[in-house]
Design an enzyme around this catalytic site. Structure first.
Site, PDB file in Angstrom:
ATOM      1  N   ARG A 258      -2.565  -0.580  -8.997  1.00  0.00           N
ATOM      2  CA  ARG A 258      -1.966   0.463  -8.169  1.00  0.00           C
ATOM      3  C   ARG A 258      -1.050   1.341  -9.008  1.00  0.00           C
ATOM      4  O   ARG A 258      -0.204   0.838  -9.749  1.00  0.00           O
ATOM      5  CB  ARG A 258      -1.181  -0.184  -7.019  1.00  0.00           C
ATOM      6  N   ARG A 273       7.042  -5.150  -7.323  1.00  0.00           N
ATOM      7  CA  ARG A 273       6.129  -4.008  -7.212  1.00  0.00           C
ATOM      8  C   ARG A 273       5.625  -3.677  -8.605  1.00  0.00           C
ATOM      9  O   ARG A 273       6.386  -3.201  -9.446  1.00  0.00           O
ATOM     10  CB  ARG A 273       6.874  -2.815  -6.613  1.00  0.00           C
ATOM     11  N   GLU A 345       7.328  -7.336   2.872  1.00  0.00           N
ATOM     12  CA  GLU A 345       5.892  -7.573   3.077  1.00  0.00           C
ATOM     13  C   GLU A 345       5.287  -8.494   2.014  1.00  0.00           C
ATOM     14  O   GLU A 345       5.423  -8.251   0.819  1.00  0.00           O
ATOM     15  CB  GLU A 345       5.157  -6.232   3.052  1.00  0.00           C
ATOM     16  N   SER A 348      -0.800  -8.625   4.713  1.00  0.00           N
ATOM     17  CA  SER A 348      -1.090  -7.556   5.658  1.00  0.00           C
ATOM     18  C   SER A 348      -2.531  -7.707   6.121  1.00  0.00           C
ATOM     19  O   SER A 348      -3.413  -7.975   5.311  1.00  0.00           O
ATOM     20  CB  SER A 348      -0.903  -6.221   4.941  1.00  0.00           C
ATOM     21  N   ARG A 386       3.958 -11.200  -5.939  1.00  0.00           N
ATOM     22  CA  ARG A 386       5.003 -11.063  -4.923  1.00  0.00           C
ATOM     23  C   ARG A 386       5.287 -12.420  -4.266  1.00  0.00           C
ATOM     24  O   ARG A 386       6.426 -12.732  -3.920  1.00  0.00           O
ATOM     25  CB  ARG A 386       4.615 -10.019  -3.872  1.00  0.00           C
TER      26      ARG A 386
END
Length: 421
Positions: A258, A273, A345, A348, A386
């Site tokens: 990402r 992140r 988060e 998801s 994460r």
RNA sequence: GGUGGAGUCGCCUAGUGGCCGAGGGCGCACGCCUCGAAAGCGUGUGAGGUGAAAGCCUCCGUGGGUUCAAAUCCCACCUCCACCGCCA
């Protein structure tokens, strides 16, 4: 892509969805107009083509003057057909463009509004007290020499890392646990390619509003996936599935890339992140009428996984403005990060209904043997870095050691506690 | 990367410019036969668009082109197979 039949029969439903998402409802009328133009163009081209073929077929049987006359008329028609087909192609393209511009129709239960309007629907586990000072995940990782972001930056740049020692072992343990649990639940384990063609990226909806998030390999016209949702969804593209025995479910492992464009300065410390991480993702193909129940099933497996890791978390019903373009509904599981004193988060799950499948050509046979567009759903089982960050924070002890959840121990050589290095 | 071969309706395959806008076999479904089954026989059997329906139209790897007409001819690309080179 949304269902054009729904658009024609109930355009107001789609306009409402657009408003709920905070998107332009006028796009709905643009698509309606483009659709109308296309249907007219197709009808015109069809009838001209039919006429031309009828005449063409008479040519070989004719001779002399009659033949000349037929050829003359056929030639004239050929020009008309060419023009009609050009108009049809232009109309097709206009529909495609307008069609792509409209995200999935949101489910009626979705909370309207933006990020702040998402609704917490459930809180699981208890947050224990932490002795001061509470270490953030990098502080704990440093004690264990588990994560090396400095050298990550030296070698690859900001938001890259090396997992070292117990850090590397934690990744393998988490992946093994996730895959084992997925297999036990009946999902098919998959190792998926992380580099995909434009069709796969486009089909899953990642080249729309969030195209800037995606890494592209220009020299080979390939994309690095941001999630194995992409290869898993495209796995059955242009196929007609047999769903008579129930949904087809997969658990895919792949790296995720990402660009994190637009998140400068956000979550810069550690591996919360990053530009690259590994992930186990669940993916399901089912009948549209089963999608909602399937969504709850995926959410259930996510909750079970976090519970197995003994992490306190909340389930959040994501508001319309924060849904991805392919999702009609989305639930996030946010786990507690003691250093931040808030839930963040970790997983998801999205119900994409028939939106992705329509674009990817994924269908199934209904009870009448007719091919129908399938529904697709995805959900995170374990986003590795994460999750490691959360584990290190939540399970840290005052002496710097880290408690290992019972379920994870078999994959870490039976260790109950990780001692600082 | 180089050379050669190939891509047709689930699978195998016929088809080199016009009754092939796609024939046959296998498989599958239904029917007959049978106590039941097998065998045999018969019928059916891709997807999509449009339409109330009949029908019409699109699709023979993909995209262009030639032609009144293309699965069939031409060009480009993609994929697969074989061999060579390189390689975890």
């Amino acid at each position: 892509m949304i269902d054009l039949k729904l658009l024609r029969s109930d355009p107001e439903r789609v306009r409402l969805s657009q408003r709920t998402r905070g998107e332009d409802p006028a796009l709905v009328d643009e698509l309606l107009a483009a659709d109308e133009r296309r249907r007219t163009a197709v009808a015109a081209a069809d009838s001209l083509r039919g006429e031309q073929k009828t005449i063409s077929k008479q040519v070989p049987r004719a001779s002399g003057e009659e033949r000349e006359e037929l050829l003359r008329r056929a030639k004239a028609l050929a020009d008309d057909v060419r023009a009609a087909e050009a108009e049809q192609a232009a109309a097709d393209e206009a529909v495609r463009r307008a069609h792509r511009a409209i995200p999935n129709v949101v489910a009626e239960e979705v909370p309207p509004g933006g990020e702040d309007d998402s609704v917490t629907v459930e809180t699981v586990g208890t947050i224990r007290d932490y002795a001061e000072p509470v270490r953030d995940h990098m502080a704990v990782a440093d004690l264990h020499k588990a994560i090396d972001t400095e050298r990550g930056a030296k070698v690859s740049g900001a938001r890259f890392y090396f997992l070292t020692g117990v850090g590397a072992q934690l990744e393998l343990a988490l992946v093994n646990l996730a895959m084992a649990r997925a297999a036990d639940a009946g999902l098919t384990p998959v190792i998926a390619p992380a580099l995909v063609k434009p069709e796969a990226m486009e089909g899953t909806g990642f080249l729309g509003a969030h195209a800037a998030e995606v890494y592209k390999v220009d020299a080979d016209d390939l994309y690095l996936v941001g999630t194995s949702e992409v290869p898993l969804a495209a796995y059955h593209s242009d196929e007609i599935l047999d769903l008579s025995a129930g949904p087809k479910r997969y658990a895919g492992f792949s790296p995720c890339f990402r660009r994190e464009a637009g998140s400068y300065g956000k979550d810069t410390r550690g591996v919360f992140r990053v530009h690259w991480f590994d992930k186990v993702e669940m993916f399901s193909f089912c009948r549209p009428e089963d999608a909602e129940a399937e969504h709850q099933r995926l959410l259930g497996w996510e909750k079970d996984f976090l519970t197995a890791l003994e992490l306190p978390f909340q389930v959040v019903d994501i508001a319309a403005g924060d849904l991805g373009s392919s999702a009609s509904r989305k639930f996030d599981c946010e786990a507690w990060f003691p250093s931040q004193q808030r839930y963040r988060e970790l997983t998801s799950t999205s119900n994409c209904g028939t939106f992705q499948a329509r674009r990817l050509g994924i269908r199934y046979r209904d009870e009448n043997g007719k091919a129908q567009v399938a529904a697709t759903l995805n959900g995170t089982l374990c986003a590795v870095t994460r999750t490691i960050a959360c584990l290190l924070e939540v399970h840290q002890q005052p002496d710097g050691s880290v408690h290992v959840p019972a379920e994870l121990r078999p994959w870490l050589g039976g260790r109950e506690v990780l001692e600082p290095a």
